[in-house]
Design a protein around this motif. Structure first.
Motif, PDB file in Angstrom:
ATOM      1  N   ASP A   1       0.808  -1.123   0.037  1.00  0.00           N
ATOM      2  CA  ASP A   1       0.119   0.046   0.005  1.00  0.00           C
ATOM      3  C   ASP A   1       0.892   1.204  -0.107  1.00  0.00           C
ATOM      4  O   ASP A   1       0.631   2.122  -0.715  1.00  0.00           O
ATOM      5  N   ILE A   2       2.134   1.288   0.845  1.00  0.00           N
ATOM      6  CA  ILE A   2       2.826   2.395   0.708  1.00  0.00           C
ATOM      7  C   ILE A   2       3.464   2.510  -0.640  1.00  0.00           C
ATOM      8  O   ILE A   2       3.591   3.569  -1.234  1.00  0.00           O
TER       9      ILE A   2
ATOM     10  N   ALA B   1       2.286   1.536  -3.495  1.00  0.00           N
ATOM     11  CA  ALA B   1       1.180   2.108  -4.403  1.00  0.00           C
ATOM     12  C   ALA B   1       0.815   3.635  -4.457  1.00  0.00           C
ATOM     13  O   ALA B   1       0.221   4.221  -5.088  1.00  0.00           O
ATOM     14  N   MET B   2       1.450   4.065  -2.971  1.00  0.00           N
ATOM     15  CA  MET B   2       1.139   5.718  -2.887  1.00  0.00           C
ATOM     16  C   MET B   2       2.364   6.523  -3.410  1.00  0.00           C
ATOM     17  O   MET B   2       2.756   7.551  -3.252  1.00  0.00           O
TER      18      MET B   2
ATOM     19  N   VAL C   1       6.842   9.992   1.821  1.00  0.00           N
ATOM     20  CA  VAL C   1       6.799  10.343   0.373  1.00  0.00           C
ATOM     21  C   VAL C   1       6.993  11.961   0.299  1.00  0.00           C
ATOM     22  O   VAL C   1       6.465  12.629   0.961  1.00  0.00           O
TER      23      VAL C   1
ATOM     24  N   VAL D   1       3.342  12.052  -4.439  1.00  0.00           N
ATOM     25  CA  VAL D   1       2.331  11.102  -3.996  1.00  0.00           C
ATOM     26  C   VAL D   1       1.425  10.712  -5.234  1.00  0.00           C
ATOM     27  O   VAL D   1       1.112  11.449  -6.047  1.00  0.00           O
ATOM     28  N   ARG D   2       1.097   9.209  -5.114  1.00  0.00           N
ATOM     29  CA  ARG D   2       0.619   8.564  -6.645  1.00  0.00           C
ATOM     30  C   ARG D   2      -0.903   8.254  -6.009  1.00  0.00           C
ATOM     31  O   ARG D   2      -1.158   7.297  -5.397  1.00  0.00           O
ATOM     32  N   TYR D   3      -1.865   9.116  -6.583  1.00  0.00           N
ATOM     33  CA  TYR D   3      -3.278   8.973  -6.429  1.00  0.00           C
ATOM     34  C   TYR D   3      -3.800   8.071  -7.526  1.00  0.00           C
ATOM     35  O   TYR D   3      -3.544   8.149  -8.714  1.00  0.00           O
ATOM     36  N   ARG D   4      -4.970   7.393  -7.112  1.00  0.00           N
ATOM     37  CA  ARG D   4      -5.636   6.621  -8.242  1.00  0.00           C
ATOM     38  C   ARG D   4      -6.393   7.473  -9.150  1.00  0.00           C
ATOM     39  O   ARG D   4      -6.727   7.316 -10.068  1.00  0.00           O
ATOM     40  N   SER D   5      -6.683   8.847  -8.641  1.00  0.00           N
ATOM     41  CA  SER D   5      -7.371   9.675  -9.361  1.00  0.00           C
ATOM     42  C   SER D   5      -6.570  10.553 -10.384  1.00  0.00           C
ATOM     43  O   SER D   5      -7.228  11.524 -10.720  1.00  0.00           O
TER      44      SER D   5
ATOM     45  N   LEU E   1      -1.394   5.165  -9.470  1.00  0.00           N
ATOM     46  CA  LEU E   1      -0.840   3.814  -9.278  1.00  0.00           C
ATOM     47  C   LEU E   1      -1.665   3.087  -8.071  1.00  0.00           C
ATOM     48  O   LEU E   1      -2.384   3.904  -7.472  1.00  0.00           O
ATOM     49  N   ASN E   2      -1.737   2.021  -8.143  1.00  0.00           N
ATOM     50  CA  ASN E   2      -2.556   1.250  -7.246  1.00  0.00           C
ATOM     51  C   ASN E   2      -1.963  -0.376  -7.162  1.00  0.00           C
ATOM     52  O   ASN E   2      -1.306  -0.917  -8.230  1.00  0.00           O
ATOM     53  N   ASP E   3      -1.932  -0.999  -5.957  1.00  0.00           N
ATOM     54  CA  ASP E   3      -1.396  -2.113  -5.934  1.00  0.00           C
ATOM     55  C   ASP E   3      -2.399  -3.168  -5.920  1.00  0.00           C
ATOM     56  O   ASP E   3      -3.470  -3.146  -5.729  1.00  0.00           O
TER      57      ASP E   3
ATOM     58  N   GLU F   1     -10.915   0.695  -9.674  1.00  0.00           N
ATOM     59  CA  GLU F   1     -10.719   1.999  -8.666  1.00  0.00           C
ATOM     60  C   GLU F   1     -10.070   3.119  -9.323  1.00  0.00           C
ATOM     61  O   GLU F   1     -10.363   4.249  -8.996  1.00  0.00           O
TER      62      GLU F   1
END
Lengths: 324, 324
Positions: free
Chosen positions: B72-73, B75-76, B137, B142-146, B208-210, B221
C-alpha cells in the motif's frame, strides 16, 4: 451492503485537520506534520476479553477502544488528530451494531476534532477492533516515562478505581443502579486527559503515564524507566466518595489495579508544582499530590506504598510485599 | 514468559531510521518527518480467512501481512519506514509460532531498513494480526488513483495470477510440488514493488494502485477515481509460462481476480513511457503495457477488456459482461 458501501457510509464528507492531505479513498492516508513530531499508538479490543456484550453496548465498545488510544497520546503530551480502524466482524453482527461502534468512536473523536482516515474491514468469528491513533507534539514537549527525577512531586489526575467499580456494579447487577450512574459512566465513557496534558506545555519537564492497567503498573513503569523510587502514600490517592460503600479490599484492588479510568500519573519538579495546580484549575482538572520521587539505591527503580504507617513494595500486579 | 517479557524479546536493540525518535517502550511511538509527508496504511489478517495453517507457516503469515501493508505504501509512491503490530493470540499458539510470525515480518522489514516501533498483544480465540505501516513520500510525488488521464499508457509490473496459482497448487496438494516452487513462493513471500515505485520519482505524474484483490478491482478503482475508461487488452497482460498448464478458465480467474501478487497497476503519460521502461530496466522490474486510457462518455469511469477480438465491461469482481 457490501464492504465498499459500508466504507462509503463511514467516510467523512470533509476533514477537519489541515494535516490530513488524503483520508479514506486510496491505498493509504497522507498526513503533513512539518513543525511537530508525529505520535502513533495502537490498541486492540477483543469481544469477551476486553468487553462483554452483557455490560457494554456497541456504542461504548467503539468509544472505549478509541479512548484507550487517545489516552496514550495524552500520556505523551500530545494532541490526537486522526485515527484508523481495523474491524474483524462475525456474521452475527448486524449492520446497525457496526454503525453504533463507529458512532461511539465518532462521538469521542468529535471532542478533539479528530478525523477517521483509514483502516480495514474483515470477517472473523470474534469481534476484534484495532485502532491506530495519530497525534502531534512539539519536539521538546514529549512526555517520557524516563523523565522522573529525584525530588519530584508524584501526582494523579481525577479519582482512581471508578471504572473498575462501575464494571463491578454492572457485572453484579446491583439494585439501585441509578445510584452508581457516575461509576458506570466512568467505565463506559472515560474521558482521556488530553486538555490537561496539552495545557501543561508551559512546563518544560514532566514524566507522564496513563492509567490503563492500574496505578501499580504505571507507577512501576515510570520508576523502572527513570531508575528512581516512587514513594506513594495510599491514603493520599484520591478516591470517589461512593467507594466508601464497598469493602476495603475491593476498594484497594480497584484503586491500585483498576485500569481504564484513563487518568494520568506523573511527576513534576517541586518548583513547578504551583504552576501545575494552576493549570489544573484552569482546565477544570482535579490534580492530587500522592507522593515523592526518591533515590533508589538498587538503581533498578521501585515503587513503595505507604499505608497505615507501613511501607511495602508495590508490584506491577498491585500485589504488595514487605520491604527488605 | 509474560507479555512484558515477550515485548522485550521482539524489541529492536537500536532503530535504523533516523525518523524514529522513540520506538517501543513508552505509551506511544514518536516519529519526526519534517520534509516529507507521512503515509499510514493498516491491514488485518485473520486465521482461516486470510490464511490457513494447512498452507501457511507462521513465518509466512507474518511476512504476508507486512507485505500487504508495504505494498500500500509502494502504491502511494512512498518508502516504508516503520510498522506497528497488534496481535490477538489463542491459547493454543506456542511461543515459538509467535516468534516465527515476528521473524517473518522482520525478514521483509529488513529489506527496507524498517523499524518495529509499537503495537499491542492480546488474547483471543482467533489468531488475528493487524499491522500499521508508516512511510514517507515527497510532497509532490504522491501517487493517487485519481491521476489517470486520457491518452495514458496502462501498465503492470511482473506477471499476474502467480500467487493465486501457488495457493491453488498448495490447496489441491498436487504432485511434483517442486515444479511449482516459483508459484508457491509468489504466494508465500511476495515482494512489494517499493524499489520500482521509488525509482519513478523522476516522473511527475503517475496513477498507481497495488494489486491486492485482482486487477479487475484495482483497474476499476483507478477508472472510477479518475472518471476515465481503462481499455485493457487481456492478451497483453503478462502471464508466467507455468500458467499454460492450467485450464483457460482457471488462468483467467487468477489473472483478473487473483490478488496478493502485490504487483502494481498504473497509468503514465505516453511522453513518459520510455522513461518508465528505462526505470524498470534499472530496477530489474518487468513492466508491460496492457492498454490505453480513453474517455468515458458516462463520466463515471469504466474498465473495458478486449479479449479474442471481443470487448466487454470488466467488473470489480472479475465478472465480464457485454458492452452496451
Amino acid at each position: 451492503m457490501d464492504e465498499f458501501q459500508f466504507i462509503d457510509s463511514i467516510k467523512q464528507k470533509y476533514y477537519k485537520q489541515p494535516s490530513v492531505i488524503k483520508g479514506i479513498g486510496d491505498d493509504a492516508a497522507i498526513l503533513r506534520h512539518t513543525d511537530e513530531d508525529t505520535i502513533v499508538a495502537m490498541d486492540t479490543m477483543v469481544d469477551e476479553i476486553h468487553f462483554s456484550k452483557k455490560t457494554t453496548e456497541p456504542f461504548h465498545i467503539g468509544y472505549r477502544v478509541l479512548a484507550a488510544n487517545i489516552s496514550d497520546i495524552a500520556a505523551m503530551g500530545g494532541k490526537p488528530t486522526s485515527y484508523l480502524v481495523s474491524i474483524a466482524i462475525p456474521e452475527s453482527s448486524t449492520l446497525e451494531q457496526l454503525h453504533e461502534i463507529y458512532e461511539g468512536m465518532r462521538a469521542l473523536a468529535d471532542c478533539f476534532q479528530m478525523d477517521l482516515i483509514g483502516g480495514d474491514t474483515v470477517s472473523s468469528n470474534v469481534l476484534t477492533i484495532t485502532v491506530t491513533v495519530i497525534g502531534t507534539v512539539k519536539k521538546d514537549r514529549v512526555r517520557y516515562r524516563s523523565d522522573a527525577k529525584i525530588g519530584d512531586v508524584i501526582f494523579v489526575t481525577g479519582t482512581l478505581g471508578d471504572a473498575a467499580c462501575g464494571l463491578d456494579v454492572l457485572l453484579n447487577e446491583r439494585e439501585n443502579l441509578n445510584k452508581y450512574t457516575y461509576m458506570i459512566e466512568r467505565h463506559r465513557m472515560p474521558m482521556p486527559r488530553v486538555t490537561f496534558a496539552n495545557a501543561c506545555q508551559t512546563i518544560s519537564r514532566l514524566s507522564l503515564n496513563d492509567i490503563s492497567d492500574g496505578i501499580s503498573s504505571e507507577a512501576n513503569e515510570i520508576a523502572n524507566a527513570s531508575k528512581v523510587c516512587l514513594n506513594i502514600n495510599y491514603e493520599a490517592i484520591p478516591k470517589h466518595h461512593l467507594l466508601q460503600e464497598f469493602s476495603k479490599e475491593k476498594v484497594e484492588q480497584w484503586v491500585l489495579s483498576g485500569g481504564e479510568d484513563f487518568e494520568l500519573v506523573g511527576t513534576v519538579a517541586k518548583s513547578n508544582w504551583d504552576q501545575l495546580v494552576t493549570i489544573a484549575e484552569q482546565t477544570n482538572t482535579k490534580v492530587t499530590k500522592i507522593g515523592t520521587v526518591e533515590e533508589d539505591p538498587t538503581g533498578n527503580g521501585v515503587v513503595l506504598l505507604s499505608k497505615e504507617n507501613q511501607t511495602t513494595v508495590l508490584n506491577k500486579s498491585g500485589y504488595t510485599h514487605l520491604r527488605g
